[in-house]
Scaffold this motif. Structure first.
Motif, PDB file in Angstrom:
ATOM      1  N   MET A  75      38.367  29.015  51.300  1.00 42.78           N
ATOM      2  CA  MET A  75      38.549  30.402  51.744  1.00 42.78           C
ATOM      3  C   MET A  75      39.785  31.014  51.093  1.00 42.78           C
ATOM      4  SD  MET A  75      37.350  30.109  55.767  1.00 42.78           S
ATOM      5  CE  MET A  75      38.800  30.910  56.280  1.00 42.78           C
ATOM      6  N   TRP A  76      40.879  30.293  51.068  1.00 42.72           N
ATOM      7  CA  TRP A  76      42.111  30.780  50.461  1.00 42.72           C
ATOM      8  C   TRP A  76      41.929  31.006  48.960  1.00 42.72           C
ATOM      9  CZ3 TRP A  76      46.412  32.654  52.529  1.00 42.72           C
ATOM     10  CH2 TRP A  76      47.501  32.846  51.694  1.00 42.72           C
ATOM     11  N   SER A  77      41.244  30.072  48.298  1.00 47.05           N
ATOM     12  CA  SER A  77      41.012  30.203  46.856  1.00 47.05           C
ATOM     13  C   SER A  77      40.154  31.425  46.553  1.00 47.05           C
ATOM     14  CB  SER A  77      40.333  28.954  46.312  1.00 47.05           C
ATOM     15  OG  SER A  77      41.141  27.836  46.504  1.00 47.05           O
ATOM     16  N   PHE A  78      39.136  31.663  47.373  1.00 40.31           N
ATOM     17  CA  PHE A  78      38.274  32.821  47.176  1.00 40.31           C
ATOM     18  C   PHE A  78      39.078  34.111  47.327  1.00 40.31           C
ATOM     19  CE2 PHE A  78      35.418  36.089  48.879  1.00 40.31           C
ATOM     20  CZ  PHE A  78      34.497  36.138  47.851  1.00 40.31           C
ATOM     21  N   PHE A  79      39.900  34.187  48.373  1.00 44.26           N
ATOM     22  CA  PHE A  79      40.736  35.363  48.596  1.00 44.26           C
ATOM     23  C   PHE A  79      41.680  35.588  47.421  1.00 44.26           C
ATOM     24  CE2 PHE A  79      44.941  36.789  50.044  1.00 44.26           C
ATOM     25  CZ  PHE A  79      44.630  38.096  50.373  1.00 44.26           C
ATOM     26  N   LEU A  80      42.333  34.539  46.973  1.00 40.96           N
ATOM     27  CA  LEU A  80      43.283  34.650  45.874  1.00 40.96           C
ATOM     28  C   LEU A  80      42.583  35.054  44.577  1.00 40.96           C
ATOM     29  CD1 LEU A  80      46.256  34.298  45.147  1.00 40.96           C
ATOM     30  CD2 LEU A  80      45.735  31.937  44.556  1.00 40.96           C
ATOM     31  N   ASN A  86      39.569  41.429  40.939  1.00 41.04           N
ATOM     32  CA  ASN A  86      39.123  42.810  41.201  1.00 41.04           C
ATOM     33  C   ASN A  86      39.880  43.842  40.365  1.00 41.04           C
ATOM     34  OD1 ASN A  86      37.052  42.175  42.941  1.00 41.04           O
ATOM     35  ND2 ASN A  86      38.241  42.472  44.779  1.00 41.04           N
ATOM     36  N   PRO A  87      41.212  43.817  40.323  1.00 44.28           N
ATOM     37  CA  PRO A  87      41.894  44.801  39.465  1.00 44.28           C
ATOM     38  C   PRO A  87      41.577  44.634  37.985  1.00 44.28           C
ATOM     39  CG  PRO A  87      43.447  43.799  40.999  1.00 44.28           C
ATOM     40  CD  PRO A  87      42.174  43.049  41.116  1.00 44.28           C
ATOM     41  N   VAL A  88      41.386  43.406  37.539  1.00 40.85           N
ATOM     42  CA  VAL A  88      41.048  43.180  36.130  1.00 40.85           C
ATOM     43  C   VAL A  88      39.657  43.727  35.831  1.00 40.85           C
ATOM     44  CG1 VAL A  88      40.667  41.411  34.377  1.00 40.85           C
ATOM     45  CG2 VAL A  88      42.595  41.207  35.936  1.00 40.85           C
ATOM     46  N   GLU A  89      38.717  43.560  36.756  1.00 42.63           N
ATOM     47  CA  GLU A  89      37.376  44.122  36.581  1.00 42.63           C
ATOM     48  C   GLU A  89      37.419  45.644  36.535  1.00 42.63           C
ATOM     49  OE1 GLU A  89      34.984  42.548  39.731  1.00 42.63           O
ATOM     50  OE2 GLU A  89      34.757  40.598  38.776  1.00 42.63           O
ATOM     51  N   GLN A  90      38.248  46.270  37.380  1.00 42.78           N
ATOM     52  CA  GLN A  90      38.379  47.725  37.366  1.00 42.78           C
ATOM     53  C   GLN A  90      38.949  48.197  36.031  1.00 42.78           C
ATOM     54  OE1 GLN A  90      40.855  48.681  40.707  1.00 42.78           O
ATOM     55  NE2 GLN A  90      39.182  48.542  42.189  1.00 42.78           N
ATOM     56  N   LEU A  91      39.938  47.476  35.528  1.00 45.15           N
ATOM     57  CA  LEU A  91      40.505  47.828  34.225  1.00 45.15           C
ATOM     58  C   LEU A  91      39.472  47.687  33.115  1.00 45.15           C
ATOM     59  CD1 LEU A  91      44.073  46.293  34.414  1.00 45.15           C
ATOM     60  CD2 LEU A  91      43.532  48.653  33.885  1.00 45.15           C
TER      61      LEU A  91
END
Length: 142
Positions: A75-80, A86-91
């Motif tokens: 769970m922690w790895s998924f969150f991290l 997500n920001p890299v995908e937006q960029l």
């Protein structure tokens, strides 16, 4: 929630900001994950470990603690991973749009104060410069 926490921790009293590099965020998360088994063992030893072991058995108690640890780690790895990707995908999407000449909706919202946030700020500057050059080229053409 993580984004607001990242912003709150990065702003000091006088408006100065500190940057927490991604390396240190990853290091802190790895140390947190490494402490989980010790924390679970502490809970078992603080209570009546004999009754837990008597209820589940030694082998089952170890399996339950291992499964809980693995579950928390996943769970922690998924969150991290999501907080990084997500920001890299937006960029990437904005860069693809800009490379095709579509300058609408390519402005990136800066939500962090780390290396990815710096990259988003630099990308926004690049897009603004490109818009200025595009406007000047159109004015010269007329």
């Amino acid at each position: 929630m993580a984004e607001s926490f990242s912003q709150e921790i990065g702003v000091l009293q006088d408006g100065l900001t500190i940057q927490i590099p991604m390396f240190y965020k990853l290091m802190a998360s790895m140390l947190t994950v490494a402490v989980i088994p010790i924390f679970l063992l502490g809970i078992v030893s603080a209570g009546d470990a004999g009754s837990v072991i008597a209820t589940f058995g030694l082998q089952n108690s170890i399996i339950i603690m291992t499964v809980l640890t693995v579950l928390v780690v996943f769970m922690w790895s998924f969150f991290l991973a999501k907080s990084i990707t997500n920001p890299v995908e937006q960029l990437a999407k904005a860069a693809t749009s800009a490379s095709q000449g579509d300058l609408t909706n390519v402005e990136i919202t800066v939500t962090s104060n780390d290396e990815i946030g710096e990259l988003a700020v630099a990308f926004n500057r690049l897009i603004n410069s490109y818009r200025i050059l595009d406007t000047l080229a159109r004015d010269d053409a007329e």
